[in-house]
Every structure is written in C-alpha cells, then in structure tokens.
Write a protein that holds these residues in place. Structure first.
Motif, short mmCIF file in Angstrom:
data_model
loop_
_atom_site.label_atom_id
_atom_site.label_comp_id
_atom_site.label_asym_id
_atom_site.label_seq_id
_atom_site.Cartn_x
_atom_site.Cartn_y
_atom_site.Cartn_z
N ARG A 1 9.57 -14.06 7.23
CA ARG A 1 8.86 -15.19 6.63
C ARG A 1 8.21 -14.74 5.32
N LEU B 1 -1.09 -1.09 4.03
CA LEU B 1 -0.37 -1.65 2.89
C LEU B 1 0.87 -0.84 2.56
N GLN C 1 3.52 -1.77 4.97
CA GLN C 1 4.04 -3.09 4.62
C GLN C 1 5.01 -2.97 3.44
N LEU D 1 5.13 -18.19 5.64
CA LEU D 1 4.03 -17.47 6.26
C LEU D 1 2.76 -18.25 5.92
N ARG D 2 1.82 -18.37 6.85
CA ARG D 2 0.63 -19.14 6.56
C ARG D 2 -0.43 -18.29 5.87
N LYS D 3 -0.60 -17.07 6.35
CA LYS D 3 -1.54 -16.20 5.65
C LYS D 3 -1.26 -14.75 5.99
N ASN D 4 -1.84 -13.91 5.22
CA ASN D 4 -1.55 -12.49 5.29
C ASN D 4 -2.70 -11.77 4.61
N VAL D 5 -3.79 -11.64 5.35
CA VAL D 5 -4.99 -11.06 4.77
C VAL D 5 -5.75 -10.31 5.85
N THR D 6 -6.32 -9.20 5.46
CA THR D 6 -7.09 -8.39 6.40
C THR D 6 -8.52 -8.92 6.45
N ALA D 7 -9.00 -9.24 7.67
CA ALA D 7 -10.31 -9.89 7.80
C ALA D 7 -11.45 -8.98 7.34
N LYS D 8 -11.38 -7.71 7.79
CA LYS D 8 -12.53 -6.83 7.55
C LYS D 8 -12.16 -5.65 6.69
N LEU E 1 6.13 -16.25 1.45
CA LEU E 1 5.05 -17.14 1.05
C LEU E 1 5.51 -18.59 0.93
N TYR E 2 6.83 -18.77 0.79
CA TYR E 2 7.38 -20.11 0.66
C TYR E 2 8.38 -20.34 1.79
#
Lengths: 599, 397
Positions: A524, A568, A571, A548-555, A526-527
């Motif tokens: 998946r 990273l 990835q 993909l809906r999101k891909n971010v590290t919370a903390k 970003l589009y």
C-alpha cells in the motif's frame, strides 16, 4: 604419455541428487588423486551455486590412474557433464569426448527423464553405457524394480548393473573395474594431423581462457601454433596438462587423451565449445561433427533497481560472459524501468543462475521481467520478424500471422500422478504424442508450446507430482498460433516491462489472475494504486491497492532516537528492492508475478 | 562551527510496581517486599550528573544553564519527595542562585495514578517540581485492565484532583488511543473525560506495538486501520474545538506557554543530559565538533555498581546521521524549522537536504514559506505530511 589401450574416457549420467558428485569424489579418493586433507567435499562442483543447488554448470574433468586387478595401470579420464535440461548441447559435447558412460540411477527413486534424454544422446553417439545403482545403502532401495525400469525405458541390459553406494563406498572398485573391462579404449592415429575437440572453455583470471580438450588425432604440444576451425585465428599453446584433479602440466597430449590447454586466448568466444582445434599449419583438417553455435531459447529484461548501477551491471555481465558463452545480452531501454539489458538464456535454470550470480557475486539489485521465448511473426508485407520481447511486437495491423515455438517434452512420472500431469499438459495446450507404461513409471511425450514450458511448467510439474515427475524437452518447430499481447497498466499507464504474449484463449484468465497477484505483491502506498490488465484497448480486469491511511510514529523523545532511526532504516531497506514506476513503488517480485499465477 | 544549543536534564527512575505489556522503556519491576534503593540511587544520580555536566561544559567559560528538568521512568512517583529535593538541591549548586524556583524553569515529574498518595503532591511541589505528567492512559476501567495498568479510573480522577489542589496548575495527562477493541465512541469518551479536568496539556498518542514487549509477542486485537484513522481525525477535531493546539504529532496544549519546554527542546534538537539507568543524552561541546551521545547502563544494579567510578562516556553522532536526526525531531513539530536553525544545529549547509525537501514539497508532504527572506525560509510538515511522517523521514535516511 599413456598407450591408447590403457586409456578409458567416460562420463557419468545422473539425475540431480542421484549422487554423481559424491561418486566422482570416491573415484578420486580410491585412485589417490588427492590426500584426505585436500579432499574438500565434492571437488568437481566449483561454483558456490553449483554446490548449493547440487548441479554442475561447467564441465570439469579429472585424470586418474587406476591399478586394475589385471595388473595393469590405466589412465581414467572422467569428464563431468552439466546436469540440467538447459545445457543439452554442452552435455552432448562432453559425451562426444568419451567412449563410455556410467548411468547412475538412485536405486530408490528409479529412472528420471533427464537421465533418459542424456542416455539416448550417449547411445546415439556410440558410447558404451554401464548402469550403476547408487544409494544401495538406503532401506528404500529396490534394485530389481529399477533394473527393470532401466531395461524398459532406456533399453539397455541392466543384469550386470553394479550395486553401489557412493556414500558408504560400496562397489566403487567394481565400477572402476567395469569401466576398464567394458568401456572401449579410444582409437586415434597419434601420427596424424592434430584434431582436438573443445569440450568446454572457461575464463581464468590469471591464465585467460582455459579449454578442456579431447585429442582425437595427432598430438598437441606446448609451443604449438593452433587454430579453432570455426575462427581460424592462430594462438601459441602456453601450457598443456591434465587435472589430477590439481592442474598438472604434461607438455603434451596425444590422441585418446583428455586434458587442458592454455593458449593466450582472451575471450571465451575464441574457444567455442564443440569446435575443433588443429595446428595453424594444417588448416585443411576436417572439423569434427556436431559443432553448433548456441542460441538462447528464453529472453528476459534485466534492469538495475537503481539506475546508478547500470555501469556496474554492464561490467558484471561482461565478466559473466567471459565464462558463459551461452549468455547473450544487448542494451534495452524501458519506459518503466530505464536502462537495462535484454538477456538471452538457454532456459529458465540458466536464467535463475545468472540472476543469482549477478545479485550475489556482484551485489546488484535487479529487476527481471517475465521470461519470453522467441516468436516468429509473418508481416503483411511477407517479411518474417523474430520477436524476443512483448514490447517489440509489431502493431497488430501489420501482422499477418504469429508463430510460436513448439517443443517435444518427454516426461517420466509415477502412475499415481499421471492424471494430474496429463491435466497440466492439457492446460498448457499440450498435444499428446506418446504414452508408455514402464514398470512403476509412465513415459509421456507431449508437444507443448515453449512459452508455456519456460514460464512455470517445470515448477508446476514438480508440484503436481510431489517432485517425482521429470522433464526433458527440445525445440521442434514454429506453429501458427492465436497470440495476443496482454498489457498491464498501473494507475492508467501501460508498463512496457509487464507486457506478455499469451494465447488468446488464456488471455482473460491470465489477465485476471495476474492483476490479482500483483495486488498482493504491491504494498500500500500514499495513493490508491489501480492495476489493470488490457488487450489492445480493452480492459479485462482491474484491482485496486487501497491507499495507506497513515504512517507515523506516535512517540519520540530523547532516548528513542536511535531506535526510531533503525526503524526508518529498515523501512527504507525494504524500498531498495522496489522500482518507482510513475508514482508507484513496485517490488521486484511483482515483475515476475506472472510466474506465480495458476492459469 | 556548531553553536551550543540550550541544555536540558533528563533523569531516569527505572522502577515500576508492574511492567505494562506495551512498554518498551527501561523499566524494571521491583518485588512488593523489597525496598527501593532510593538513597543510593540519588547518590548515583548526583555522581552521574557531575561527570556529564562537566563534559557538557568542557571548554565553555563558566557553566551551562539548565532550562528544564524531566524526571521520567519507570515510575518516578514511587520515590519520596525528599529524594528529588536532594537531587535538585545538588544540581542547583551548579546553576545561578534562584535557579530552582525561577519562573522559567520547568521541572516535570512523571506520576502514575495508583502510586500516588495524596500527601506526596504537596511535597513534590515544595521540592521544586512545578509540572506533573500523569499517566492516565484511559478512563475506562476495562481498558486500563487490558493495558496492564495497576490503577482504575477512580484513582486516575483522584490523582488529577489531588495534583490540582496541591498547587500544580501545570500538568499533562497521558492518554492513549487505538486500544485493544476500542470503538470510536470509547476513544472520544476518554478525551471528553480528560477535558473535564481542563488540563493545560495533553499527550494523546496511539498505542504502538514495540519489539521486546509482551504485546509484541502476544498481540492484542487492535482496531482496524480505517477505525484508527477515524479516531485520529475525530479526536484531533474534538481537541481543536476545545482550544487545544497540536504542536507536535501527539502533543496538545491549550496555551503555547503550557507546551512542554523540555520535550520541545528534544524536538528542536537541543542538548540534554541524560542521567540514571539506561538514560540517553545529547551534548554539543564547545569545541565545535559533532554533537555527542551519552548512554548509561540499563540494568539498575549495574548502574548502581558502576556509580562510584562514573566517568562521562560519549560518542559522536555520525556526520551522515545528523541531518536525519535533526529532521526526525523538528518535523514532528508544527513549527518545523528554519534554514538558519538547521544550519546552526547540525553544522551542515542547508544544501545537503534542499533537493529532498523540494521534492517532498512537490509531493505535498512538506511546505515552505519564504516570508522572512531566503535565510529565514521555514519548512513545515503539511497535514498530509503529518499522516505520513515516516515516509517523509525515510527520504533522509
């Protein structure tokens, strides 16, 4: 120099895993060719890949001295043969250098198609074939059944087959005695003009091209000025010798003997397999029969994932061809994949091996497009064009007729899997030519379109027969066929590297399955990613890889930095094996998705 | 040459009553019967501070001012107030007179409901701690149980009230979302409950399954990605409607004065001393060389054993990693960074990242404004970029 009557030249014909290399090691050990310490396991398979896959790619040879119980000392020249369906020509040249061959059959598994084909070649070439039942130490050994198979399928007398176990050492001496007793000594006039067969040639970083030769007539000495008949260019012989298996100089080789020569040849194409060597002073000597220029059967595009690697890729290919004259390549430019090479291979195994070597030995990350065979296209204007790439197929309007290569496939399969193998052959548009029941096995002959065979036939055959079916095939002819180009579009853009030539009747099913498989393989993004299959202007199938809906590290706080960085990096490493096609990251496997679909 | 950025201090207290199944921080359960080695640990922290602070100040004329202190864990509220009083008094000696009780100094303590006796709040406050970060996580008892928390919602509410009545006008509530089997309504109810206490600051972050945790080996049933996204959007809107500004991926404050100064210093790639078991630090020395990282023994026993002979140990951040580390932090903030700031904090010319920044701007993941002239160009993460921050950062690996 050994007297002709004391020389025996032989090969071993065996299916992969039936124990050829182990047996060869035993011979070397028995004849004292190497000390125990030097006896690295399976000396004859030199390349890592050969060792891992248990197959031989380059022919090797070893000269051994055997003291027979008849009180005489014999020179035994064992010439190894490549053990795969892709290398039939090389096999035939190795066999041409011998007077005899051991047919080594696993006493538990029985005869396999590959051995049958090679064995026929040996018999046709007049070799004395001696059956050996190997792996007799295993509880599942069934010597009587296997003997029957050998007699019925191959048609040679197996009553005296030696029972052996390369693993335990059983029967090793018996085999050597059999060779001495039954394999004819070579004939050849040592005073005649030089005539020598090139069995194999390879590139050595220090010596240049080394050729393995069988002297058929005359003598070959250090200092001789020689020519290869098909080329005519003269070279001076720098060294001559045999492998014991260590390289040992002998100053000369005479008719009947097998050994190596080094003659300052810089390119492997300068010493083609199957060609005849003679002295520059005797160019009138006749060439030995059977020489062929090798033509690739399967083509695929190879592209570096990173365009920065193009030069390194070119270098790697040119180094590989130093040792592999059957590998051909020419630059290819793809809209989707950029600059790469269209490479021609002898078959699928050859392709896999080259690909693996490029990635492993040259550390390249490559994308391989779906392999294709060579099609013959009759144009409306009467021209005949050979097409080795779907993207080079001429416009439909200008095509009068398309022809596809047909092979004759010989399959050996145990009874219980016959049904599924026939189903597979029918599915692959096969036409049955022959079917014979022999012992526990069935021998099947089918005419099959080569493109069906090169894609995934071998893997499918193995899977429907639980690994028991074996296959051998050879090109027969071109047949008229109803073929179409199947295009794949990613987000509306036609991706040239994904195009396929398929039979019209299979196009719909193939298109659907392919698009579905690609949906699984493309991660998946970003589009949304739309994957479509089309024939001409008509879309026949579509799938969407949802964004993909999101891909971010919370903390993320001070102490976490190193770990977040590693995450990273991981990835990113995953993406290194992907190719950007338009906006879309397409993983390597997706370009070969067609090999993974069932249709 | 690299200028020295502001300096913060992180203090790690590595013990918890019980380790939570999602937690990958350096925390260790201590048996109910055993006593925490509070006195020894404070002594070790003081020694640790001495050597690291000396390193931080090497070559500078005079000392360096510490702008914020964060006492985290583990569960620091397991310690008595006098432990922190001793530590802070000790540190104060290296700072200008009046440092400890100055308005500008932020001193945060992480507190877990359930470990807090109401009486301790006032003592913490008296020791100089002026901000509490309370690990509520959820106001739903069933969720708290699944998360392995030792407190329930009543204790959470009580802890917040006690904090306020003890004079903590500045506090943060830690709240998680994307919890096992959590619905959208339940996630919103948690935010509403938190809002009812009018907290100045909220850390609202999605539960992430980290390696080396119980949840990693036995994953709980987490909500689907589409639900997670809806929760994120709805929660963000709810917080915004209540006057909370998101100034970092997971950090919200009603008033910019109440943003966490300590965390902002991380996110602006400032310097920090890291003392205590497993603590990490980052220091820029006066010599103008590459910023350095420090780290300490993770196991509390090893840390305590090593304490008498502490010497500061540090290694430079590899040059090729500095830009990434800078962006890994600054792009998490709404404010982003300016070209000048980038050059000042990394010591590298902006041109090293300019091309990649430009292509991310093209892709709508970053944006820039040139209002203050080229040198003052501000690069910020767009809304879309916030959703896909890992994709943005990957470009700089």
């Amino acid at each position: 120099m050994t007297d002709l009557s004391h020389i025996r030249n032989f090969s071993i014909i065996a299916h992969i895993d039936h124990g050829k290399s182990t047996l060869a090691d035993r011979f070397i050990q028995h004849c004292g060719g190497l000390t125990q310490r030097e006896m690295a396991e399976q000396i004859l398979d030199n390349l890592d890949i050969e060792r891992e896959r248990g197959i031989t790619i380059k022919a090797q040879s070893v000269t051994l001295y055997f003291d027979s119980k008849d009180g005489r000392r014999y020179q035994l020249n064992f010439i190894d043969t490549p053990g795969h369906v892709d290398f039939t020509y090389e096999v035939s040249r190795s066999l041409a250098a011998c007077e005899g061959a051991l047919l080594v059959v696993d006493a538990g598994q029985g005869v396999e198609a590959q051995s049958v084909a090679t064995c026929y070649t040996a018999i046709e070439q007049g070799l004395e074939v001696l059956p050996v039942l190997n792996k007799m130490d295993l509880p599942q050994a069934e010597p009587e059944r296997v003997k029957t198979e050998i007699e019925e399928i191959i048609g040679i007398d197996a009553t005296d087959a030696v029972c052996a176990s390369a693993k335990s050492g059983l029967g090793i001496e018996d085999i050597l005695e059999e060779i001495v007793a039954k394999v004819p000594a070579p004939v050849g006039d040592r005073d005649a003009k030089l005539q020598a067969l090139i069995i194999d040639s390879w590139f050595d970083n220090y010596l240049g091209v080394v050729s393995l030769v069988r002297v058929v007539a005359g003598r070959l000495k250090k200092g001789d000025k020689i020519i290869a008949k098909s080329l005519g260019k003269a070279h001076v012989v720098d060294s001559v010798g045999v492998f014991t298996p260590k390289r040992t100089e002998t100053q000369s080789l005479a008719a009947g003997e097998v050994g190596f020569i080094v003659a300052g040849i810089k390119e492997i194409l300068g010493a083609p397999v199957g060609d005849t060597l003679t002295l520059a002073s005797t160019p009138e000597v006749e060439a030995l029969a059977g020489f062929k220029r090798i033509k690739p059967q399967v083509y695929a595009g190879l592209f570096p994932v990173s365009s920065d690697d193009f030069e390194a890729f070119r270098d790697a290919l040119s180094k590989l061809t130093l040792n592999d004259s059957s590998l051909q390549y020419e630059p290819e430019n793809s809209d989707a994949l950029g600059f790469g090479f269209r490479c021609g291979f002898l078959g699928m195994l050859h392709m896999e091996i080259i690909q693996e070597r490029l990635e492993r030995e040259y550390d390249l990350s490559l994308i391989t497009t779906a392999p294709t065979v060579v099609y013959e296209v009759l144009m409306s204007n009467g021209d005949i064009v050979l097409v080795d790439s779907p993207s080079r197929l001429p416009p439909v309007a200008s095509i009068e007729e398309m022809r596809e290569p047909i092979v004759l496939a010989n399959i050996l399969v145990p009874h219980e899997h016959l049904g599924s193998v026939i189903t597979l052959c029918v599915q692959k548009r096969g036409v049955q030519r022959d079917m014979q029941f022999v012992g526990k096995q069935v021998s099947l002959s089918y005419e099959l379109p080569m493109n069906e065979v090169v894609l995934d036939f071998f893997d499918r055959l193995k899977s429907v027969s639980r690994g028991y079916a074996s296959l051998d095939y050879q090109f027969l002819r071109f047949d008229k066929a109803s073929l179409v180009r199947l295009d794949v579009m990613i987000n509306g853009d036609r991706v040239d590297a994904l195009a396929l030539i398929v039979h019209r009747d299979h196009a719909l099913g193939k298109g659907r399955a392919l698009v579905e498989k690609m949906k699984e393989l493309i991660p998946r993004q970003l589009y949304d990613v739309a994957i479509q299959a089309a024939i001409g202007g008509q879309i026949i199938s579509r799938q969407t890889v949802k964004a993909l809906r999101k891909n971010v590290t919370a903390k993320c706080y001070g102490g976490d930095i190193t770990r977040k960085k590693k995450l990273l990096e991981k990835q990113k490493a995953g993406k290194k094996r992907m190719k950007q096609v338009g906006n879309v990251e397409v993983p390597q496997e997706a370009f070969l998705a067609v090999l993974k679909v069932d249709s | 040459m690299l200028a020295q950025p502001p300096l913060s201090l992180y203090v790690h207290i590595p013990w918890c009553v019980k380790k939570c199944p999602y937690c990958d921080f350096n925390s260790h359960e201590f048996g109910a019967r055993s006593e925490l080695p509070q006195t020894d640990y404070v002594a070790a922290l003081c020694r640790d501070f001495d050597s690291d602070y000396a390193l931080a100040c090497e070559g500078s004329s005079g000392g360096r001012a510490i702008h914020s202190v964060f006492i985290g864990g583990g569960t620091p509220s397991l310690f008595e107030a006098r432990a922190f009083d001793d530590l802070l008094q000790y540190i104060a000696k290296t700072q200008t007179p009046g440092w400890l009780h100055s308005q500008e100094l932020e001193i945060t303590l992480e507190a877990n409901p359930g470990t807090l006796e109401a009486g301790r709040f006032a003592e913490f406050r008296a020791a100089g701690i002026n901000r509490l970060s309370i690990g509520v996580q959820s106001f739903a008892d069933a969720q708290l149980k699944k998360l392995g928390r030792i407190h329930d919602s009543t204790q959470a509410r009580r802890a917040i009230e006690s904090a306020r009545s003890a004079g903590f006008d500045n506090f943060n509530l830690d709240l998680m979302h994307g919890l096992p089997e959590q619905t959208l309504a339940a996630a919103m109810a948690d935010i509403e409950a938190a809002l009812s206490f009018e907290p100045p600051h909220l850390s609202w972050y999605q539960l992430t399954i980290e390696p080396n945790t119980v949840f990693f080996s036995k994953p709980p049933p987490l909500p689907k990605e589409s639900l997670l996204t809806s929760v994120q959007d709805a929660g963000h809107a709810l917080l915004a409607a209540n006057g909370f500004e998101q100034y970092e991926v997971s950090a919200y404050a009603r008033d910019s004065q109440r943003q966490s100064r300590h965390n902002l210093n991380y996110w602006q790639f400032g310097d920090y001393l890291g003392i205590g078991a497993g603590a990490h630090g980052k220091l820029t020395l006066a010599d103008g060389g590459l910023p350095r990282r420090t780290r300490k023994q993770r196991q509390p026993e090893n840390y305590l054993r090593a304490a008498p002979a502490f010497t500061a140990q540090s290694s430079p951040i590899p040059e090729e990693d500095i830009a990434l580390e800078y962006l890994l932090n600054t792009l998490r903030t709404r404010k982003g960074f300016t070209r000048d700031q980038f050059e000042a904090r990394t010591g590298q010319p902006y041109s090293t990242i300019e091309g990649r920044v430009a292509s991310l701007i093209d892709r709508g993941l970053l944006s820039d404004s040139r209002a203050a002239g080229a040198a003052g160009t501000t690069v910020t993460t767009t809304e879309r970029g916030f959703r896909f921050l890992n994709t943005v950062l990957e470009e700089f690996v």
